[in-house]
Every structure is written in C-alpha cells, then in structure tokens.
Enzyme design. Structure first.
Site, PDB file in Angstrom:
ATOM      1  N   LYS A   1      24.307  29.015  -5.144  1.00 59.25           N
ATOM      2  CA  LYS A   1      24.689  27.611  -4.990  1.00 59.25           C
ATOM      3  C   LYS A   1      24.489  26.866  -6.311  1.00 59.25           C
ATOM      4  O   LYS A   1      23.502  27.098  -7.006  1.00 59.25           O
ATOM      5  CB  LYS A   1      23.796  27.007  -3.888  1.00 59.25           C
ATOM      6  CG  LYS A   1      23.867  25.509  -3.720  1.00 59.25           C
ATOM      7  CD  LYS A   1      23.031  25.050  -2.529  1.00 59.25           C
ATOM      8  CE  LYS A   1      21.771  24.302  -2.924  1.00 59.25           C
ATOM      9  NZ  LYS A   1      21.946  23.017  -3.579  1.00 59.25           N
TER      10      LYS A   1
ATOM     11  N   LYS B   1      20.438  21.741  -8.823  1.00 61.58           N
ATOM     12  CA  LYS B   1      19.770  20.934  -9.851  1.00 61.58           C
ATOM     13  C   LYS B   1      18.760  21.751 -10.624  1.00 61.58           C
ATOM     14  O   LYS B   1      18.452  21.471 -11.774  1.00 61.58           O
ATOM     15  CB  LYS B   1      18.987  19.806  -9.182  1.00 61.58           C
ATOM     16  CG  LYS B   1      19.829  18.748  -8.543  1.00 61.58           C
ATOM     17  CD  LYS B   1      18.937  17.889  -7.658  1.00 61.58           C
ATOM     18  CE  LYS B   1      19.750  16.811  -6.981  1.00 61.58           C
ATOM     19  NZ  LYS B   1      19.077  16.268  -5.812  1.00 61.58           N
TER      20      LYS B   1
ATOM     21  N   LYS C   1      12.838  28.306  -1.564  1.00 63.55           N
ATOM     22  CA  LYS C   1      12.149  27.447  -2.537  1.00 63.55           C
ATOM     23  C   LYS C   1      10.704  27.878  -2.773  1.00 63.55           C
ATOM     24  O   LYS C   1      10.188  27.749  -3.880  1.00 63.55           O
ATOM     25  CB  LYS C   1      12.211  25.983  -2.103  1.00 63.55           C
ATOM     26  CG  LYS C   1      13.611  25.428  -2.229  1.00 63.55           C
ATOM     27  CD  LYS C   1      13.654  23.922  -2.188  1.00 63.55           C
ATOM     28  CE  LYS C   1      15.071  23.465  -2.503  1.00 63.55           C
ATOM     29  NZ  LYS C   1      15.244  22.036  -2.414  1.00 63.55           N
TER      30      LYS C   1
HETATM   31  P1  ATP Z   1      17.558  20.946  -4.779  1.00 66.76           P
HETATM   32  O1  ATP Z   1      18.026  22.233  -5.396  1.00 66.76           O
HETATM   33  O2  ATP Z   1      16.403  20.285  -5.488  1.00 66.76           O
HETATM   34  O3  ATP Z   1      17.360  21.036  -3.277  1.00 66.76           O
HETATM   35  P2  ATP Z   1      20.189  19.905  -4.350  1.00 66.76           P
HETATM   36  O4  ATP Z   1      21.181  20.027  -5.435  1.00 66.76           O
HETATM   37  O5  ATP Z   1      20.274  20.827  -3.173  1.00 66.76           O
HETATM   38  O6  ATP Z   1      18.744  19.938  -5.011  1.00 66.76           O
HETATM   39  P3  ATP Z   1      19.677  17.721  -2.539  1.00 66.76           P
HETATM   40  O7  ATP Z   1      19.200  16.359  -2.905  1.00 66.76           O
HETATM   41  O8  ATP Z   1      18.727  18.669  -1.865  1.00 66.76           O
HETATM   42  O9  ATP Z   1      20.247  18.383  -3.862  1.00 66.76           O
HETATM   43  O10 ATP Z   1      20.964  17.604  -1.630  1.00 66.76           O
HETATM   44  C1  ATP Z   1      21.769  16.439  -1.572  1.00 66.76           C
HETATM   45  C2  ATP Z   1      23.063  16.741  -0.842  1.00 66.76           C
HETATM   46  O11 ATP Z   1      23.899  17.550  -1.672  1.00 66.76           O
HETATM   47  C3  ATP Z   1      22.877  17.525   0.462  1.00 66.76           C
HETATM   48  O12 ATP Z   1      23.765  17.006   1.423  1.00 66.76           O
HETATM   49  C4  ATP Z   1      23.271  18.927   0.092  1.00 66.76           C
HETATM   50  O13 ATP Z   1      23.760  19.653   1.203  1.00 66.76           O
HETATM   51  C5  ATP Z   1      24.371  18.660  -0.930  1.00 66.76           C
HETATM   52  N1  ATP Z   1      24.521  19.793  -1.851  1.00 66.76           N
HETATM   53  C6  ATP Z   1      23.564  20.281  -2.693  1.00 66.76           C
HETATM   54  N2  ATP Z   1      24.044  21.304  -3.413  1.00 66.76           N
HETATM   55  C7  ATP Z   1      25.340  21.475  -3.013  1.00 66.76           C
HETATM   56  C8  ATP Z   1      26.381  22.382  -3.397  1.00 66.76           C
HETATM   57  N3  ATP Z   1      26.171  23.307  -4.331  1.00 66.76           N
HETATM   58  N4  ATP Z   1      27.581  22.260  -2.791  1.00 66.76           N
HETATM   59  C9  ATP Z   1      27.798  21.307  -1.848  1.00 66.76           C
HETATM   60  N5  ATP Z   1      26.867  20.440  -1.443  1.00 66.76           N
HETATM   61  C10 ATP Z   1      25.652  20.508  -2.015  1.00 66.76           C
HETATM   62 MG    MG Z   2      18.741  20.748  -1.650  1.00 68.85          MG
END
Ligand code: ATP
Ligand code: MG
Length: 350
Positions: free
Chosen positions: A211, A214, A119
């Site tokens: 991955k 968002k 990040k």
């Molecule tokens: P950011 O990229 O801002 O970190 P994020 O999509 O990773 O956003 P988070 O709020 O950090 O979202 O994570 C929330 C939950 O979603 C966590 O348990 C994380 O492990 C899960 N998660 C995030 N992305 C994935 C993915 N691509 N596949 C499975 N689980 C995910």
């Molecule tokens: Mg995350």
C-alpha cells in the site's frame, strides 16, 4: 437503519506526508459526500500518538501536521462552514466513549486486526497499548456521532466491521435500557463503510504489492500532496512497471499489479473507469501513458498543494476553523455521551 439520520464521519491521522492514496481513497471522497450528506471530518490526533514518538515526530511536528491535514481538507474543497472540520483531541468524548468500547469489544476481536499485526511487526511486546486499542477509539469516533456512512480506503474495511460488532453488542447488551429510554431497538447504527471507485487501495509506486503509505522510507514510493510539478513528473516517470505494453481490457491487468495501480490512479484522477482508460491507452507503451498520467496528476494535485501552502501560512485561521468545528462537534458528542452514560448506569447529571 431507518431510524438513524444519515450522517457521514471520517478521519485522517496527522502523521507524515499526506499522499495520493489518502487523497483518492479518502479526501476526494469526503469532498463528494458533501453534496448529499451532513459530514463530519476529523483530524485524528489521538490516533497519531499510538505510534512511537520518533514516528509522529513530537509536539511541534504534531501540531504542524494537524494544521497541514486541515489545510488539505480545505484545499481539496471541504466546506468547514456547511460541514464540520475539527481535531479529535478537542472533543474529549472520543476518549471517554473509547473506554466504554474497550469494555465492550472482546480481546479475540481486537487480536484479529491485521493493521495492528502489520504496524506492531515482529516487536509486538514493544507496541503501545494504544496501538492495540486503536480500533476501539476509531469505533468511538464514528459512533459518537451515530454516523451511518464512513468513506475510507480498503485498508480500513476490517476496522469498520469491528465498529459494527461493537455497535451491535452495545445494542444487545443494553437492549432493555435502550428501549426504556425511548431509543427503540438500537442506540447505535450499524455503520456502512463506503469503499468505492477505482482507487480504494493505491499501491506504492516502487512495489505493486505494498500500500502507498506515509511511513514508507522511500519518498519515490508515493506522491505527496505537497510535491511540486517537477517532483510529481519525476516520480511518475520512475514508477515501477513491466516491459509489456498496456492491455486492452481489465482482465489483462489481473496479473500486473504495477500496471493495474497506475491505470487505477489515472481513472480516479480523471473521474472515469479503468476500462475507459484502457480503451484510450491499451496497446500503447508505458512511456506514453506515464506522460499523460504525469500531466493529469500535476493538473489535479498542483492547485491543491499550492492552496495548502497558502493556508498553512496562516495557522491562526486554521486554528479558528478547528476550534469552531470542535464546538459544533462537541454539541453532538455531549448529547450522545450523556445518553450512553445513562444507558450504562453511570450516576450523574452533567
Ligand atoms: P499510516 O500508514 O500512518 O496508517 P495512512 O496513509 O494509512 O497512514 P491514515 O490517516 O491511516 O493514513 O488513513 C487516512 C485515510 O486514507 C483512510 O481512509 C485510509 O483508508 C485511506 N488510505 C490510506 N492509504 C491509502 C491508500 N494507499 N489507498 C487508498 N486509501 C488509502
Ligand atoms: Mg492508516
């Protein structure tokens, strides 16, 4: 771990669009855990502001996203009466315990965190101190409730290991005082991550090596929980694949990340296993499989999206859910914090 009451904690940041990865890797699992455990689910707004303001979007966006994540929890089937749903900033003990953990964790431990490296990117000098301290706040979120189990996606595995290291070091550093206050050998549990099922790491629909996230600039990389049926169908149809037909068994997915990802998504949505999906679709063309996947995704996600829209139409209701959850969370948090302060030696009775 026997001495600790089983309790589940997990959180989601209110930044950007909630996507299929968040749903399959986290929120869907949160829903399932309710049947067997006391659960606490948190919208982690203190984590959101570790990013630049341009990323989390400023105050209006933050409050709107906080309500949207709460709506997603409720729409997916989390019961905020039987369990606890709240936003992190309403329970100030999260920040307080995080400070103590900043003093427990070692620079070397935090410096190894791959999420920070990813990040912060190349411009590390310009990353917030909060982004570096993020894993200690996450450990505080979990251990404030002395949670024994945390359902998360695969990307959070390393942070859970750090949480255990922090718990262990606290238990060791203060062992005599913990024992003297009647907490036995350990004040904090060594929390278990629950990273299970066929979709613990949902990948981008555009690039099978990244991955689903968002923050990806391409909206076609992810399926958002609020996407309408037409958009979901379009995104599945345009998802990157290779020219070969689907393999007949899981071994055949090993060198095909895009195929592996779509089969995993199908299996998770259908609540089955990849092997079963390949029994049904192996040998067939992607176009047929994508049609079935799009139908399944619309069936499962459209009702959640519709319910989210209904719930966010009444922000007063969502705010009451969060306030009520925060009050119940704070009861547990206060008790932990009082004991922690006493163990560390901070003078005071409040
Ligand atoms: P950011 O990229 O801002 O970190 P994020 O999509 O990773 O956003 P988070 O709020 O950090 O979202 O994570 C929330 C939950 O979603 C966590 O348990 C994380 O492990 C899960 N998660 C995030 N992305 C994935 C993915 N691509 N596949 C499975 N689980 C995910
Ligand atoms: Mg995350």
């Amino acid at each position: 771990m026997g001495q600790f009451k089983e309790r589940v904690f997990s959180g989601v940041q209110p930044t950007g669009n909630l996507h299929l990865g968040n749903y399959l890797g986290a929120i869907k699992r949160f829903v399932e855990m309710q049947a067997t455990h006391d659960c606490i689910y948190c919208v982690v707004d203190l984590h959101a502001i570790t990013h630049p303001v341009s990323v989390w979007g400023g105050p209006d966006e933050l409050s709107q996203q906080t309500r949207e994540v709460t709506a997603a929890f409720l729409a997916a089937g989390i019961d905020a009466n039987k369990h606890i749903v709240f936003n992190q900033s309403q329970v100030h003990e999260h920040a307080e315990l995080a400070w103590i953990f900043n003093c427990i964790a070692r620079m070397g431990w935090a410096s190894r965190m791959t999420q920070f490296k990813e990040k912060a990117g190349k411009d590390r000098e310009n990353a917030s101190v909060g982004l570096f301290a993020y894993p200690m706040l996450m450990a505080a979120d979990i251990l404030l409730y002395r949670a024994t189990h945390v359902p998360v996606g695969e990307d959070q595995k390393q942070h859970l290991e750090l949480t255990r290291d922090i718990a262990q070091k606290f238990n060791t550093d203060f062992a005599p005082w913990i024992e003297a206050r009647g907490f036995g050998e350990a004040f904090f549990p060594l929390t278990e991550p629950l990273i299970q099922g066929p979709a613990t790491r949902v990948m981008s629909l555009r690039d099978g090596s990244k991955k689903m996230s968002k923050s990806d600039p391409s909206d076609y990389s992810r399926i958002n929980l609020t996407d309408d049926a037409d958009t979901i169908v379009q995104k599945v149809r345009k998802a990157k694949t290779d020219p070969e037909p689907l393999p007949g068994d899981e071994k055949g997915l090993e060198t095909r990340p895009e195929a592996d990802n779509l089969v995993g998504i199908y299996a998770a949505l259908a609540e089955t296993e990849k092997a079963k999906v390949l029994t049904d679709f192996g040998g067939g063309q992607f176009s047929t499989f994508k049609g079935a996947l799009a139908d399944l995704a619309v069936n499962k996600l459209a009702p959640i999206g519709a319910e989210m829209r209904r719930l966010t139409g009444d922000p007063g209701h969502i705010d009451r859910v969060l306030a009520d959850g925060a009050e119940r969370a704070a009861t547990i948090a206060r008790e932990t914090m009082r004991a922690v302060k006493d163990i560390v030696g901070f003078v005071g009775t409040r």
